[in-house]
Design a protein around this motif. Sequence first.
Motif, PDB file in Angstrom:
ATOM      1  N   MET A 311     -42.971 -74.493  54.535  1.00 44.50           N
ATOM      2  CA  MET A 311     -43.289 -75.781  53.788  1.00 44.50           C
ATOM      3  C   MET A 311     -41.923 -76.097  53.068  1.00 44.50           C
ATOM      4  N   GLU A 312     -41.382 -75.222  52.569  1.00 41.52           N
ATOM      5  CA  GLU A 312     -39.949 -75.507  51.568  1.00 41.52           C
ATOM      6  C   GLU A 312     -38.864 -75.884  52.562  1.00 41.52           C
ATOM      7  N   ALA A 313     -38.725 -75.339  53.897  1.00 43.99           N
ATOM      8  CA  ALA A 313     -37.818 -75.860  54.788  1.00 43.99           C
ATOM      9  C   ALA A 313     -37.867 -77.275  55.283  1.00 43.99           C
ATOM     10  N   SER A 314     -39.225 -77.560  55.241  1.00 46.81           N
ATOM     11  CA  SER A 314     -39.683 -79.063  55.679  1.00 46.81           C
ATOM     12  C   SER A 314     -39.504 -79.957  54.556  1.00 46.81           C
ATOM     13  N   TYR A 315     -39.779 -79.594  53.544  1.00 52.81           N
ATOM     14  CA  TYR A 315     -39.565 -80.272  52.033  1.00 52.81           C
ATOM     15  C   TYR A 315     -38.007 -80.726  52.014  1.00 52.81           C
ATOM     16  N   ALA A 316     -37.469 -79.624  52.072  1.00 55.42           N
ATOM     17  CA  ALA A 316     -35.812 -79.660  51.699  1.00 55.42           C
ATOM     18  C   ALA A 316     -35.207 -80.851  52.975  1.00 55.42           C
TER      19      ALA A 316
END
Length: 325
Positions: A311-316
């Motif tokens: 999720m963090e990779a997607s939000y970034a």
Amino acid sequence: MPVTDITTDPENLAITVVADLAAPVERVWRAYSDPRQLERFWGPPGWPATFAQFDFTVGGRALYTMTGPHGETSSGAWEFSAIDEPRGFEVIDAFVDDDGVPLDGGQSRMTFTFEPSDVGTRMTSTAHFASHESLEQMVEMGMVEGTRMAMAQLDAVLQDLRDYAEGKGTRLELLDDTHVRITRLVDGPRELVWRAYSEPELMRQWLLGPDGWAMTDCELASAPGDGYRYSWEPVGDTPGQAFGFEGEALVVDAPRRMVTTERMQGMPEPTTLNDLSLYEEDGATLITLLIEYPDLATRDMILATGMVDGMEASYARLERELLMV
């Protein structure tokens, strides 16, 4: 968590909540006297409140509705009987029907006081009931635990949103055995973030997890009852197998909230309940995802997949490719 004590007093027909808040009295007062701020914490997670009316004067009235994850609603009204800014206020609280007419039973007198303390402010609220039956009814309905969970959201309200969340990445909170809360601040307006969740051509650009994956199916839900379907597959030499999720929308309140069911494609179980909400302040949007799992084992199994890192990779990517243009 700000709540330090909740006391049920059957002898005096009262429930008292004490919370120590790391903010001055004037700041806490603003949180309780501004309906837009109240909406962020008055309902417990999964049951956010919307104030349709808020006349903050003696004799004035506030109307609010809490909407559950399946679209069910519970409405209430406050009649302000005393206001002593910024030290406190008193209301007559009652359940109401869809037209705002009070229902029989469930009425109480609620007092809120705000006093300076070593940490900032001590907030004390007491609900006084007319009978043992009314008090017991509220306890059985989960008022004590619901209040504790609702107040746990207040810290985020009292702080500047950027101070609270900026630069902290995707954060996971374990609320209990079956509920987690995931938050991420993105630097961009809520309208655009909502579009990124609701327009296929935008979602395909960011909801990809780690690099090396492509979204092959992106069918979105736009209204309660609509189904959705997302699929991904590895690109080139990226290891992994194609997978996807599907489900249906239960609540759609653009651009504020969407609640969906979710399950792996081709598998009837387990199903989770995903409650997405967006809040904007000073040009930044706090994304909050409340997830309900069927049991503890399922919760731990899914979290162990590295879901939060993905999720963090997607939000970034969302910030980098959609919001920073």
